[in-house]
Design a protein around this motif. Structure first.
Motif, PDB file in Angstrom:
ATOM      1  N   LYS A  35      35.473 -21.498  21.004  1.00 27.38           N
ATOM      2  CA  LYS A  35      36.284 -20.860  22.044  1.00 27.38           C
ATOM      3  C   LYS A  35      37.539 -21.677  22.334  1.00 27.38           C
ATOM      4  CE  LYS A  35      32.450 -18.330  23.980  1.00 27.38           C
ATOM      5  NZ  LYS A  35      31.500 -18.138  25.058  1.00 27.38           N
ATOM      6  N   HIS A  36      37.406 -22.988  22.295  1.00 27.73           N
ATOM      7  CA  HIS A  36      38.556 -23.855  22.531  1.00 27.73           C
ATOM      8  C   HIS A  36      39.572 -23.751  21.392  1.00 27.73           C
ATOM      9  CE1 HIS A  36      40.726 -27.324  24.074  1.00 27.73           C
ATOM     10  NE2 HIS A  36      40.723 -27.818  22.849  1.00 27.73           N
ATOM     11  N   ALA A  37      39.090 -23.573  20.167  1.00 31.27           N
ATOM     12  CA  ALA A  37      39.953 -23.544  18.989  1.00 31.27           C
ATOM     13  C   ALA A  37      40.316 -22.132  18.545  1.00 31.27           C
ATOM     14  CB  ALA A  37      39.271 -24.277  17.846  1.00 31.27           C
ATOM     15  N   ALA A  38      40.056 -21.123  19.354  1.00 26.09           N
ATOM     16  CA  ALA A  38      40.280 -19.727  18.944  1.00 26.09           C
ATOM     17  C   ALA A  38      41.720 -19.466  18.517  1.00 26.09           C
ATOM     18  CB  ALA A  38      39.872 -18.778  20.065  1.00 26.09           C
ATOM     19  N   ALA A  39      42.685 -19.973  19.258  1.00 24.84           N
ATOM     20  CA  ALA A  39      44.095 -19.735  18.907  1.00 24.84           C
ATOM     21  C   ALA A  39      44.449 -20.423  17.592  1.00 24.84           C
ATOM     22  CB  ALA A  39      45.004 -20.217  20.032  1.00 24.84           C
ATOM     23  N   HIS A  40      43.938 -21.618  17.402  1.00 21.51           N
ATOM     24  CA  HIS A  40      44.192 -22.359  16.160  1.00 21.51           C
ATOM     25  C   HIS A  40      43.570 -21.628  14.961  1.00 21.51           C
ATOM     26  CE1 HIS A  40      44.703 -25.734  13.454  1.00 21.51           C
ATOM     27  NE2 HIS A  40      43.401 -25.718  13.204  1.00 21.51           N
ATOM     28  N   LEU A  41      42.330 -21.176  15.124  1.00 25.51           N
ATOM     29  CA  LEU A  41      41.660 -20.441  14.050  1.00 25.51           C
ATOM     30  C   LEU A  41      42.368 -19.117  13.765  1.00 25.51           C
ATOM     31  CD1 LEU A  41      37.968 -21.147  15.072  1.00 25.51           C
ATOM     32  CD2 LEU A  41      39.198 -22.106  13.121  1.00 25.51           C
ATOM     33  N   ARG A  42      42.877 -18.489  14.820  1.00 26.23           N
ATOM     34  CA  ARG A  42      43.624 -17.238  14.652  1.00 26.23           C
ATOM     35  C   ARG A  42      44.857 -17.469  13.790  1.00 26.23           C
ATOM     36  NH1 ARG A  42      47.309 -14.339  19.138  1.00 26.23           N
ATOM     37  NH2 ARG A  42      47.722 -12.427  17.998  1.00 26.23           N
ATOM     38  N   ARG A  43      45.563 -18.570  14.042  1.00 32.85           N
ATOM     39  CA  ARG A  43      46.765 -18.871  13.267  1.00 32.85           C
ATOM     40  C   ARG A  43      46.408 -19.166  11.817  1.00 32.85           C
ATOM     41  NH1 ARG A  43      48.928 -23.257  11.666  1.00 32.85           N
ATOM     42  NH2 ARG A  43      47.810 -24.629  13.082  1.00 32.85           N
ATOM     43  N   GLN A  44      45.349 -19.957  11.601  1.00 31.75           N
ATOM     44  CA  GLN A  44      44.943 -20.267  10.233  1.00 31.75           C
ATOM     45  C   GLN A  44      44.513 -19.013   9.475  1.00 31.75           C
ATOM     46  OE1 GLN A  44      41.987 -23.396  10.584  1.00 31.75           O
ATOM     47  NE2 GLN A  44      43.521 -24.891   9.958  1.00 31.75           N
ATOM     48  N   CYS A  45      43.799 -18.122  10.138  1.00 28.55           N
ATOM     49  CA  CYS A  45      43.400 -16.864   9.493  1.00 28.55           C
ATOM     50  C   CYS A  45      44.613 -15.986   9.231  1.00 28.55           C
ATOM     51  CB  CYS A  45      42.391 -16.111  10.353  1.00 28.55           C
ATOM     52  SG  CYS A  45      40.771 -16.843  10.290  1.00 28.55           S
ATOM     53  N   GLY A  46      45.552 -16.002  10.158  1.00 29.80           N
ATOM     54  CA  GLY A  46      46.772 -15.221   9.991  1.00 29.80           C
ATOM     55  C   GLY A  46      47.544 -15.622   8.749  1.00 29.80           C
ATOM     56  N   ASP A  47      47.438 -16.899   8.363  1.00 34.12           N
ATOM     57  CA  ASP A  47      48.093 -17.361   7.140  1.00 34.12           C
ATOM     58  C   ASP A  47      47.430 -16.779   5.898  1.00 34.12           C
ATOM     59  OD1 ASP A  47      49.790 -18.885   8.708  1.00 34.12           O
ATOM     60  OD2 ASP A  47      48.694 -20.775   8.365  1.00 34.12           O
ATOM     61  N   LEU A  48      46.142 -16.441   5.999  1.00 26.09           N
ATOM     62  CA  LEU A  48      45.397 -15.912   4.851  1.00 26.09           C
ATOM     63  C   LEU A  48      45.371 -14.387   4.798  1.00 26.09           C
ATOM     64  CD1 LEU A  48      42.301 -18.286   5.043  1.00 26.09           C
ATOM     65  CD2 LEU A  48      44.246 -18.470   3.486  1.00 26.09           C
ATOM     66  N   VAL A  49      45.557 -13.754   5.955  1.00 22.76           N
ATOM     67  CA  VAL A  49      45.439 -12.303   6.052  1.00 22.76           C
ATOM     68  C   VAL A  49      46.825 -11.691   6.174  1.00 22.76           C
ATOM     69  CG1 VAL A  49      44.532 -10.421   7.454  1.00 22.76           C
ATOM     70  CG2 VAL A  49      43.194 -12.494   7.172  1.00 22.76           C
ATOM     71  N   GLU A  50      47.096 -10.708   5.331  1.00 21.97           N
ATOM     72  CA  GLU A  50      48.374 -10.023   5.406  1.00 21.97           C
ATOM     73  C   GLU A  50      48.245  -8.839   6.359  1.00 21.97           C
ATOM     74  OE1 GLU A  50      50.132  -9.087   1.659  1.00 21.97           O
ATOM     75  OE2 GLU A  50      49.556 -11.026   0.816  1.00 21.97           O
ATOM     76  N   ILE A  51      48.549  -9.097   7.620  1.00 24.46           N
ATOM     77  CA  ILE A  51      48.468  -8.078   8.651  1.00 24.46           C
ATOM     78  C   ILE A  51      49.646  -8.295   9.591  1.00 24.46           C
ATOM     79  CG2 ILE A  51      46.946  -9.439  10.121  1.00 24.46           C
ATOM     80  CD1 ILE A  51      45.539  -6.874  10.918  1.00 24.46           C
ATOM     81  N   LYS A  52      50.155  -7.208  10.118  1.00 15.86           N
ATOM     82  CA  LYS A  52      51.347  -7.296  10.967  1.00 15.86           C
ATOM     83  C   LYS A  52      51.108  -8.195  12.175  1.00 15.86           C
ATOM     84  CE  LYS A  52      54.883  -4.293  12.863  1.00 15.86           C
ATOM     85  NZ  LYS A  52      55.287  -2.912  13.049  1.00 15.86           N
ATOM     86  N   GLN A  53      50.015  -7.966  12.891  1.00 18.15           N
ATOM     87  CA  GLN A  53      49.677  -8.789  14.044  1.00 18.15           C
ATOM     88  C   GLN A  53      48.198  -9.137  13.972  1.00 18.15           C
ATOM     89  OE1 GLN A  53      50.551  -7.099  17.857  1.00 18.15           O
ATOM     90  NE2 GLN A  53      49.687  -8.812  18.962  1.00 18.15           N
ATOM     91  N   MET A  54      47.925 -10.413  13.928  1.00 13.79           N
ATOM     92  CA  MET A  54      46.539 -10.885  13.867  1.00 13.79           C
ATOM     93  C   MET A  54      45.879 -10.664  15.221  1.00 13.79           C
ATOM     94  SD  MET A  54      44.373 -12.386  11.865  1.00 13.79           S
ATOM     95  CE  MET A  54      42.829 -13.242  12.035  1.00 13.79           C
ATOM     96  N   PRO A  55      44.695 -10.055  15.250  1.00 11.84           N
ATOM     97  CA  PRO A  55      44.000  -9.827  16.523  1.00 11.84           C
ATOM     98  C   PRO A  55      43.601 -11.135  17.202  1.00 11.84           C
ATOM     99  CG  PRO A  55      42.985  -8.560  14.749  1.00 11.84           C
ATOM    100  CD  PRO A  55      43.967  -9.488  14.125  1.00 11.84           C
ATOM    101  N   THR A  56      43.463 -11.090  18.513  1.00 13.73           N
ATOM    102  CA  THR A  56      42.952 -12.215  19.284  1.00 13.73           C
ATOM    103  C   THR A  56      41.464 -12.340  19.001  1.00 13.73           C
ATOM    104  OG1 THR A  56      44.586 -11.772  21.001  1.00 13.73           O
ATOM    105  CG2 THR A  56      42.714 -13.157  21.603  1.00 13.73           C
ATOM    106  N   LEU A  57      41.006 -13.555  18.738  1.00 12.03           N
ATOM    107  CA  LEU A  57      39.612 -13.778  18.375  1.00 12.03           C
ATOM    108  C   LEU A  57      38.780 -14.146  19.599  1.00 12.03           C
ATOM    109  CD1 LEU A  57      40.180 -15.960  15.177  1.00 12.03           C
ATOM    110  CD2 LEU A  57      39.866 -13.492  15.311  1.00 12.03           C
ATOM    111  N   THR A  58      37.645 -13.470  19.741  1.00 10.81           N
ATOM    112  CA  THR A  58      36.678 -13.763  20.792  1.00 10.81           C
ATOM    113  C   THR A  58      35.344 -14.045  20.110  1.00 10.81           C
ATOM    114  OG1 THR A  58      37.815 -12.196  22.236  1.00 10.81           O
ATOM    115  CG2 THR A  58      35.624 -12.904  22.908  1.00 10.81           C
ATOM    116  N   PHE A  59      34.792 -15.230  20.346  1.00 10.76           N
ATOM    117  CA  PHE A  59      33.572 -15.640  19.662  1.00 10.76           C
ATOM    118  C   PHE A  59      32.342 -15.407  20.536  1.00 10.76           C
ATOM    119  CE2 PHE A  59      36.890 -18.022  17.576  1.00 10.76           C
ATOM    120  CZ  PHE A  59      36.551 -17.905  16.248  1.00 10.76           C
TER     121      PHE A  59
END
Length: 116
Positions: free
Chosen positions: A71-95
């Protein structure tokens, strides 16, 4: 779930699993040291802005610590996934913790004891 949401969910699941399992790239949090984190499911909201990520954590004693770390690293993980996923806007991650794998293992263990 629509076909597009299923595709996005599947792609995010694979990307998150890759990020979490990558040595040095994943979850560099001492709370998660020694834990195995498995992404079991990703569900996407209809507007593609929220992603609910279900994870399984082993050993069970580390569940709370790992969930805090995720939960603390959700934004960081979102950014790292965004680098791997070709999507216009990466969804906010909730664990959230997925206990079904542990429950299945307990049931199978009970069946094994009965079979003996």
């Amino acid at each position: 779930m629509s076909h597009r949401r299923e595709q996005v969910a599947s792609t995010i699941l694979r990307a998150l699993q890759q990020v979490l399992s990558a040595s040095g790239r994943g979850l560099a949090d001492p709370r998660a040291d020694g834990a195995m984190i498995t992404v079991t499911d990703v569900s996407i909201s209809p507007d593609l802005k929220q992603a609910g990520v279900r994870v399984s954590v082993l050993p069970n004693t580390k569940e709370k610590l790992v969930m805090h770390a995720l939960k603390h690293a959700a934004a960081h993980l979102r950014r790292q996934c965004g680098d791997l996923v070709e999507i216009k806007q990466m969804p906010t991650l909730t664990f959230e913790l997925d206990k079904t794998l542990r429950q299945h293992a307990e049931v199978l263990g009970a069946f094994a004891k009965v079979a003996e």
